[in-house]
Scaffold this motif. Structure first.
Motif, PDB file in Angstrom:
ATOM      1  N   PHE A   1     -19.009   9.790  -8.632  1.00  0.00           N
ATOM      2  CA  PHE A   1     -20.355  10.292  -8.908  1.00  0.00           C
ATOM      3  C   PHE A   1     -21.301   9.160  -9.300  1.00  0.00           C
ATOM      4  O   PHE A   1     -22.408   9.067  -8.772  1.00  0.00           O
ATOM      5  CB  PHE A   1     -20.296  11.346 -10.015  1.00  0.00           C
ATOM      6  CG  PHE A   1     -21.635  11.902 -10.382  1.00  0.00           C
ATOM      7  CD1 PHE A   1     -22.240  12.862  -9.574  1.00  0.00           C
ATOM      8  CD2 PHE A   1     -22.305  11.461 -11.510  1.00  0.00           C
ATOM      9  CE1 PHE A   1     -23.493  13.372  -9.902  1.00  0.00           C
ATOM     10  CE2 PHE A   1     -23.559  11.965 -11.838  1.00  0.00           C
ATOM     11  CZ  PHE A   1     -24.147  12.920 -11.034  1.00  0.00           C
ATOM     12  N   SER A   2     -20.857   8.293 -10.211  1.00  0.00           N
ATOM     13  CA  SER A   2     -21.758   7.227 -10.684  1.00  0.00           C
ATOM     14  C   SER A   2     -22.085   6.212  -9.602  1.00  0.00           C
ATOM     15  O   SER A   2     -23.158   5.615  -9.611  1.00  0.00           O
ATOM     16  CB  SER A   2     -21.177   6.527 -11.919  1.00  0.00           C
ATOM     17  OG  SER A   2     -20.028   5.794 -11.571  1.00  0.00           O
ATOM     18  N   ASN A   3     -21.165   6.020  -8.650  1.00  0.00           N
ATOM     19  CA  ASN A   3     -21.419   5.076  -7.555  1.00  0.00           C
ATOM     20  C   ASN A   3     -21.947   5.755  -6.303  1.00  0.00           C
ATOM     21  O   ASN A   3     -22.134   5.101  -5.280  1.00  0.00           O
ATOM     22  CB  ASN A   3     -20.148   4.289  -7.237  1.00  0.00           C
ATOM     23  CG  ASN A   3     -19.816   3.308  -8.331  1.00  0.00           C
ATOM     24  OD1 ASN A   3     -20.670   2.579  -8.806  1.00  0.00           O
ATOM     25  ND2 ASN A   3     -18.564   3.296  -8.744  1.00  0.00           N
ATOM     26  N   GLN A   4     -22.154   7.060  -6.367  1.00  0.00           N
ATOM     27  CA  GLN A   4     -22.748   7.851  -5.283  1.00  0.00           C
ATOM     28  C   GLN A   4     -22.010   7.665  -3.957  1.00  0.00           C
ATOM     29  O   GLN A   4     -22.614   7.398  -2.919  1.00  0.00           O
ATOM     30  CB  GLN A   4     -24.226   7.503  -5.124  1.00  0.00           C
ATOM     31  CG  GLN A   4     -25.042   7.759  -6.354  1.00  0.00           C
ATOM     32  CD  GLN A   4     -26.492   7.354  -6.192  1.00  0.00           C
ATOM     33  OE1 GLN A   4     -26.875   6.629  -5.280  1.00  0.00           O
ATOM     34  NE2 GLN A   4     -27.326   7.848  -7.093  1.00  0.00           N
ATOM     35  N   TRP A   5     -20.679   7.826  -4.007  1.00  0.00           N
ATOM     36  CA  TRP A   5     -19.885   7.700  -2.785  1.00  0.00           C
ATOM     37  C   TRP A   5     -20.323   8.744  -1.771  1.00  0.00           C
ATOM     38  O   TRP A   5     -20.544   9.907  -2.112  1.00  0.00           O
ATOM     39  CB  TRP A   5     -18.414   7.903  -3.064  1.00  0.00           C
ATOM     40  CG  TRP A   5     -17.769   6.848  -3.917  1.00  0.00           C
ATOM     41  CD1 TRP A   5     -18.316   5.664  -4.345  1.00  0.00           C
ATOM     42  CD2 TRP A   5     -16.450   6.890  -4.452  1.00  0.00           C
ATOM     43  NE1 TRP A   5     -17.416   4.974  -5.110  1.00  0.00           N
ATOM     44  CE2 TRP A   5     -16.257   5.705  -5.193  1.00  0.00           C
ATOM     45  CE3 TRP A   5     -15.423   7.803  -4.374  1.00  0.00           C
ATOM     46  CZ2 TRP A   5     -15.062   5.427  -5.845  1.00  0.00           C
ATOM     47  CZ3 TRP A   5     -14.234   7.525  -5.026  1.00  0.00           C
ATOM     48  CH2 TRP A   5     -14.067   6.341  -5.751  1.00  0.00           C
ATOM     49  N   THR A   6     -20.412   8.339  -0.516  1.00  0.00           N
ATOM     50  CA  THR A   6     -20.723   9.301   0.538  1.00  0.00           C
ATOM     51  C   THR A   6     -19.473  10.096   0.928  1.00  0.00           C
ATOM     52  O   THR A   6     -19.575  11.219   1.395  1.00  0.00           O
ATOM     53  CB  THR A   6     -21.283   8.596   1.790  1.00  0.00           C
ATOM     54  OG1 THR A   6     -20.362   7.585   2.203  1.00  0.00           O
ATOM     55  CG2 THR A   6     -22.637   7.978   1.495  1.00  0.00           C
ATOM     56  N   LEU A   7     -18.311   9.509   0.740  1.00  0.00           N
ATOM     57  CA  LEU A   7     -17.039  10.177   1.020  1.00  0.00           C
ATOM     58  C   LEU A   7     -16.421  10.611  -0.299  1.00  0.00           C
ATOM     59  O   LEU A   7     -16.352   9.815  -1.242  1.00  0.00           O
ATOM     60  CB  LEU A   7     -16.091   9.215   1.739  1.00  0.00           C
ATOM     61  CG  LEU A   7     -14.664   9.700   1.956  1.00  0.00           C
ATOM     62  CD1 LEU A   7     -14.647  10.780   3.041  1.00  0.00           C
ATOM     63  CD2 LEU A   7     -13.770   8.544   2.357  1.00  0.00           C
ATOM     64  N   GLN A   8     -15.980  11.847  -0.394  1.00  0.00           N
ATOM     65  CA  GLN A   8     -15.336  12.338  -1.609  1.00  0.00           C
ATOM     66  C   GLN A   8     -13.838  12.501  -1.346  1.00  0.00           C
ATOM     67  O   GLN A   8     -13.414  13.514  -0.783  1.00  0.00           O
ATOM     68  CB  GLN A   8     -15.959  13.668  -2.050  1.00  0.00           C
ATOM     69  CG  GLN A   8     -17.410  13.543  -2.465  1.00  0.00           C
ATOM     70  CD  GLN A   8     -17.606  12.580  -3.623  1.00  0.00           C
ATOM     71  OE1 GLN A   8     -16.888  12.620  -4.610  1.00  0.00           O
ATOM     72  NE2 GLN A   8     -18.581  11.700  -3.494  1.00  0.00           N
ATOM     73  N   PRO A   9     -13.036  11.500  -1.724  1.00  0.00           N
ATOM     74  CA  PRO A   9     -11.592  11.588  -1.490  1.00  0.00           C
ATOM     75  C   PRO A   9     -10.976  12.790  -2.208  1.00  0.00           C
ATOM     76  O   PRO A   9     -11.492  13.278  -3.210  1.00  0.00           O
ATOM     77  CB  PRO A   9     -11.054  10.279  -2.079  1.00  0.00           C
ATOM     78  CG  PRO A   9     -12.226   9.361  -2.096  1.00  0.00           C
ATOM     79  CD  PRO A   9     -13.423  10.235  -2.342  1.00  0.00           C
ATOM     80  N   LYS A  10      -9.841  13.226  -1.697  1.00  0.00           N
ATOM     81  CA  LYS A  10      -9.118  14.352  -2.275  1.00  0.00           C
ATOM     82  C   LYS A  10      -8.095  13.815  -3.283  1.00  0.00           C
ATOM     83  O   LYS A  10      -6.916  13.663  -2.970  1.00  0.00           O
ATOM     84  CB  LYS A  10      -8.462  15.160  -1.171  1.00  0.00           C
ATOM     85  CG  LYS A  10      -9.476  15.755  -0.226  1.00  0.00           C
ATOM     86  CD  LYS A  10      -8.812  16.531   0.884  1.00  0.00           C
ATOM     87  CE  LYS A  10      -9.892  17.092   1.795  1.00  0.00           C
ATOM     88  NZ  LYS A  10      -9.351  17.848   2.898  1.00  0.00           N
ATOM     89  N   PHE A  11      -8.572  13.529  -4.487  1.00  0.00           N
ATOM     90  CA  PHE A  11      -7.730  12.910  -5.505  1.00  0.00           C
ATOM     91  C   PHE A  11      -6.524  13.766  -5.856  1.00  0.00           C
ATOM     92  O   PHE A  11      -5.423  13.261  -6.004  1.00  0.00           O
ATOM     93  CB  PHE A  11      -8.530  12.615  -6.767  1.00  0.00           C
ATOM     94  CG  PHE A  11      -9.719  11.738  -6.545  1.00  0.00           C
ATOM     95  CD1 PHE A  11      -9.589  10.499  -5.942  1.00  0.00           C
ATOM     96  CD2 PHE A  11     -10.977  12.142  -6.943  1.00  0.00           C
ATOM     97  CE1 PHE A  11     -10.692   9.682  -5.735  1.00  0.00           C
ATOM     98  CE2 PHE A  11     -12.083  11.342  -6.743  1.00  0.00           C
ATOM     99  CZ  PHE A  11     -11.934  10.101  -6.140  1.00  0.00           C
ATOM    100  N   LYS A  12      -6.760  15.064  -6.019  1.00  0.00           N
ATOM    101  CA  LYS A  12      -5.668  15.964  -6.404  1.00  0.00           C
ATOM    102  C   LYS A  12      -4.549  15.925  -5.374  1.00  0.00           C
ATOM    103  O   LYS A  12      -3.367  15.821  -5.715  1.00  0.00           O
ATOM    104  CB  LYS A  12      -6.186  17.387  -6.570  1.00  0.00           C
ATOM    105  CG  LYS A  12      -5.112  18.379  -6.957  1.00  0.00           C
ATOM    106  CD  LYS A  12      -5.674  19.792  -7.072  1.00  0.00           C
ATOM    107  CE  LYS A  12      -4.570  20.746  -7.415  1.00  0.00           C
ATOM    108  NZ  LYS A  12      -4.395  21.786  -6.445  1.00  0.00           N
ATOM    109  N   GLU A  13      -4.904  16.000  -4.116  1.00  0.00           N
ATOM    110  CA  GLU A  13      -3.905  15.975  -3.048  1.00  0.00           C
ATOM    111  C   GLU A  13      -3.117  14.674  -3.059  1.00  0.00           C
ATOM    112  O   GLU A  13      -1.890  14.666  -2.939  1.00  0.00           O
ATOM    113  CB  GLU A  13      -4.592  16.164  -1.697  1.00  0.00           C
ATOM    114  CG  GLU A  13      -3.645  16.144  -0.519  1.00  0.00           C
ATOM    115  CD  GLU A  13      -4.378  16.286   0.798  1.00  0.00           C
ATOM    116  OE1 GLU A  13      -3.997  15.586   1.741  1.00  0.00           O
ATOM    117  OE2 GLU A  13      -5.329  17.096   0.877  1.00  0.00           O
TER     118      GLU A  13
END
Length: 170
Positions: free
Chosen positions: A50-62
């Protein structure tokens, strides 16, 4: 009791993992601790995204819970900004010991320099890469590590981080 079950179900579903019946707690309590441990890492990684405004949101939980991989995030200059706590199980380093350092700290005399050069080219060109690298634990022992990594861009198209998914292999 009816309202309690609805409330607790709503709470647990908001945490993105399934509720369990009270009767099964004795079978799943150990797993519940891991879920809580992973949730802290997921929250930290989400805050970085969020703070770095990533355009891709990885699936951390997975990646953490389902695939049981280690996640390492560096800044654009390859300094480690976060690693998931399960990195300790792979190489004996705590998260606090590696923050601010470069992943090169895990390499040693047996690490293949051709592989490292290929990784460096990919990073320099902001390209994803996959590699198997001979790394070294804190105690000096060797381990093979599969790495899948890619750059993360912000909404302006600038590389702000790199993310690597790592797993020890035999």
């Amino acid at each position: 009791m009816k309202h309690y079950e609805k409330a607790i179900s709503k709470f647990y579903s908001s945490l993105q993992f399934n509720t369990i019946p009270i009767l099964s707690w004795d079978f799943t309590l150990l797993n519940f601790g891991n879920i809580c441990k992973y949730q802290k890492d997921i929250d930290i990684l989400s805050a970085i995204a969020f703070s770095n405004q990533w355009t891709l949101q990885p699936k951390f939980k997975e990646e953490l819970q389902d695939k049981e991989q280690i996640i390492v995030v560096t800044d654009a200059t390859l300094k480690i900004v976060h690693a998931t706590n399960n990195i300790f199980d792979m190489n004996g380093y705590t998260v606090n010991e590696i923050i601010g350092k470069r992943p090169k700290m895990f390499q040693g005399k047996g690490t293949d320099q051709n592989t490292i050069a290929a990784i460096s080219r990919a990073v320099k060109n902001n390209l994803p890469f996959e590699a198997r690298v001979l790394n070294y634990r804190k105690d000096g022992s060797e381990y093979w590590c599969d790495i899948k990594a890619h750059p993360l861009f912000n909404q302006k198209g600038k590389v702000v981080n790199f993310i690597a998914y790592e797993r020890e292999v035999a």
